[in-house]
Design an enzyme around this catalytic site. Structure first.
Site, PDB file in Angstrom:
ATOM      1  N   TRP A   1       0.820  -1.136   0.264  1.00 21.51           N
ATOM      2  CA  TRP A   1       0.056  -0.043   0.087  1.00 21.51           C
ATOM      3  C   TRP A   1       0.698   1.329  -0.052  1.00 21.51           C
ATOM      4  O   TRP A   1       2.031   1.402   0.808  1.00 21.51           O
ATOM      5  CB  TRP A   1      -0.886  -0.007   1.228  1.00 21.51           C
ATOM      6  CG  TRP A   1      -1.804   1.156   1.379  1.00 21.51           C
ATOM      7  CD1 TRP A   1      -2.607   1.497   0.504  1.00 21.51           C
ATOM      8  CD2 TRP A   1      -1.954   1.845   2.528  1.00 21.51           C
ATOM      9  NE1 TRP A   1      -3.377   2.968   0.961  1.00 21.51           N
ATOM     10  CE2 TRP A   1      -2.749   2.855   2.202  1.00 21.51           C
ATOM     11  CE3 TRP A   1      -1.383   1.740   4.059  1.00 21.51           C
ATOM     12  CZ2 TRP A   1      -3.489   3.902   3.406  1.00 21.51           C
ATOM     13  CZ3 TRP A   1      -1.711   2.728   4.920  1.00 21.51           C
ATOM     14  CH2 TRP A   1      -2.768   3.828   4.514  1.00 21.51           C
TER      15      TRP A   1
ATOM     16  N   ASP B   1      -1.422  -5.687   9.006  1.00 20.88           N
ATOM     17  CA  ASP B   1      -2.176  -4.619   8.770  1.00 20.88           C
ATOM     18  C   ASP B   1      -3.651  -5.286   8.195  1.00 20.88           C
ATOM     19  O   ASP B   1      -3.361  -5.867   7.241  1.00 20.88           O
ATOM     20  CB  ASP B   1      -1.558  -3.655   7.405  1.00 20.88           C
ATOM     21  CG  ASP B   1      -2.549  -2.598   7.098  1.00 20.88           C
ATOM     22  OD1 ASP B   1      -3.609  -2.310   7.641  1.00 20.88           O
ATOM     23  OD2 ASP B   1      -1.947  -1.730   6.363  1.00 20.88           O
TER      24      ASP B   1
ATOM     25  N   LYS C   1     -13.687   0.120   5.133  1.00 16.28           N
ATOM     26  CA  LYS C   1     -13.896  -0.781   3.947  1.00 16.28           C
ATOM     27  C   LYS C   1     -15.309  -1.671   4.375  1.00 16.28           C
ATOM     28  O   LYS C   1     -16.202  -1.692   3.919  1.00 16.28           O
ATOM     29  CB  LYS C   1     -13.102  -1.651   3.478  1.00 16.28           C
ATOM     30  CG  LYS C   1     -11.693  -0.882   2.993  1.00 16.28           C
ATOM     31  CD  LYS C   1     -11.892   0.177   1.961  1.00 16.28           C
ATOM     32  CE  LYS C   1     -10.690   0.486   1.480  1.00 16.28           C
ATOM     33  NZ  LYS C   1      -9.759   1.141   2.437  1.00 16.28           N
TER      34      LYS C   1
END
Length: 462
Positions: free
Chosen positions: A190, A271, A307
């Site tokens: 990311w 993560d 999300k």
């Protein structure tokens, strides 16, 4: 401080301005009132028999600050908004969209908010560590409510500013209490991971992850690099739905990764941004974290609810540190709070209450799981349709099946930078330059158009 002198000729029919001697006049810092125009900064002088007025105009003290480059992810949305073409498609930012490509607010979120209104919940400050009910349910959601690490109170959890803020707190903890320790991150990862560790002054390096030849996982390279890392390094792992590739290790591969990390006395650092949103199952998407916890390993986990609950703008997440004892967890939590205090003082309350209600109320929890399955299912369906469109339209026999093997909201198309730029410049498909597309922003109706764009870019741009 440098200043500029403008000359105003009082006898001239119209005022004329001239730049004086290329900023030769210097004013000492703090001696000039910047608000004065015809005050003490004003001076009269004789010039060729005419009276002139000299006015000091200060050059900005921030003159040396250069323009920052646009964010590689958020900048995509800015470019998309400026495009007026009707065919434009935004596949850059990872945000869920409906089939009509509109933002989606979960029904269960609306119900949780209505409950908050009915209760008359106030907007008082939260404690530094955040909402207690949120911290409880979020740790239980991650590890499982009946997990011994929860029962033994070995998890230090504080509410963070979504995934980014939670990662930043963890980075500050590493910098302060593990000085010189390196964080290993996947290549690619990311885009914000590197920024976070750079700003926290935590050294990092990369381990191999993506194999462009197979558009799959370079597992051998990953293991080799983790083995070669200095003992006691932090290994940043994506719990599920790896961003940007969508390529996850198998259970057997996770076991091998855990073996190597234990052998080298490394510290796993997960993560977890897509729990429940990748496969549609909260438990399945947390299986990698739970596997490591079951081995008795100490680890860090950053969580995000952007999300899976669609709480993008609420900035709701957490940092969890699993310790070997309850006493260690208590001390770690105290230091996490100490780090958070000068950063943002305390976290936001609204989204934390939404999560606490959704996860804590059985009726809401069941509804949430159904909505997650629906969102994950829509992404899977457009992934399948994109593959079908590519396979039908491409007559070369190329194998596009890697798109189906990927998971979550992203797909690594295998397109290079030039090909990705062609996607935008010619086809008005906005995506990151590494070839990543967000399938959450794709509709079934747009799959054939996207397939045409990918095929054109892949074969006609080198």
């Amino acid at each position: 401080m440098a200043s500029t002198m403008f000359s105003l000729a009082s006898a001239a029919p119209s005022a004329s301005f001239s730049l004086q001697d290329n900023l030769k006049s210097k004013l000492k810092l703090g001696t000039t009132s910047q608000s004065a125009f015809f005050g003490k900064d004003f001076a009269k002088a004789k010039s060729n028999g005419r009276t002139t007025m000299a006015v000091a105009v200060n050059v900005s003290r921030f003159e040396g600050i250069t323009m920052a480059p646009p964010d590689p992810i958020l900048g995509v949305s800015e470019a998309f908004k400026a495009d007026t073409n009707e065919l434009k498609l935004n596949l850059g930012v990872g945000a869920y969209r409906t089939e009509e490509l509109q933002p989606y607010v979960l029904n269960v979120v609306k119900k949780a908010e209505n409950l908050m209104l009915e209760r008359g919940d106030n907007k008082e400050y939260l404690p530094i560590e955040g909402l207690a009910a949120f911290n409880k349910v979020t740790a239980e959601l991650l590890f499982g409510a009946d997990n011994p690490v929860i029962q033994q109170q070995r998890v230090a959890t504080i509410q963070g500013l979504s995934g980014t803020g939670s990662l930043r707190i963890a980075a500050a903890l590493i910098e302060r209490y593990f000085p010189g320790s390196k964080v290993l991150i996947s290549s690619p990862t990311w885009g914000n991971h590197k920024n976070i560790f750079n700003d926290a002054r935590v050294p990092w390096s990369e381990y191999r992850y993506y194999d462009p030849k197979t558009v799959g996982l370079d597992f051998a390279g990953m293991i080799e690099d983790i083995k070669a890392a200095p003992e006691g390094s932090f290994i940043l792992l994506h719990g599920c739905a790896h961003n940007p590739t969508g390529i996850d290790p198998t259970i057997e591969q996770w076991e091998k990764i855990a073996d190597v990390i234990q052998e080298k006395n490394h510290i796993p650092f997960f993560d977890v941004a897509y729990q429940g949103f990748a496969s549609g199952s909260l438990d399945e998407d947390a299986s990698s974290v739970r596997l490591f916890a079951a081995r008795g390993m100490e680890l860090l986990v950053a969580q995000s609810y952007s999300k899976n609950l669609g709480l993008y703008g609420e900035r709701i997440g957490a940092i969890n540190v699993l310790c070997s004892s309850a006493d260690a967890a208590t001390r770690v939590k105290s230091q996490l709070k100490r780090l958070a205090r000068p950063m943002y003082s305390n976290p936001p309350i609204h989204g934390a209450r939404i999560v606490a209600n959704v996860v804590g109320i059985p009726e809401f929890f069941d509804e949430w799981k159904q909505e997650m399955e629906m969102m994950a299912g829509r992404i899977k369906s457009v992934r399948q349709k994109l593959y079908d469109s590519l396979s039908t339209k491409d007559k070369s026999g190329k194998d596009w099946s890697y798109i189906l093997k990927q998971i979550g909201m992203f797909s690594f198309t295998g397109l290079n930078k030039a090909q990705s730029e062609n996607m935008t410049n010619k086809w008005h498909v906005y995506m990151t330059k590494d070839g990543r597309i967000s399938l959450a922003g794709l509709s079934a109706a747009k799959c054939e158009y996207l397939a045409d764009a990918i095929i054109d870019s892949y074969y006609n741009v080198s």
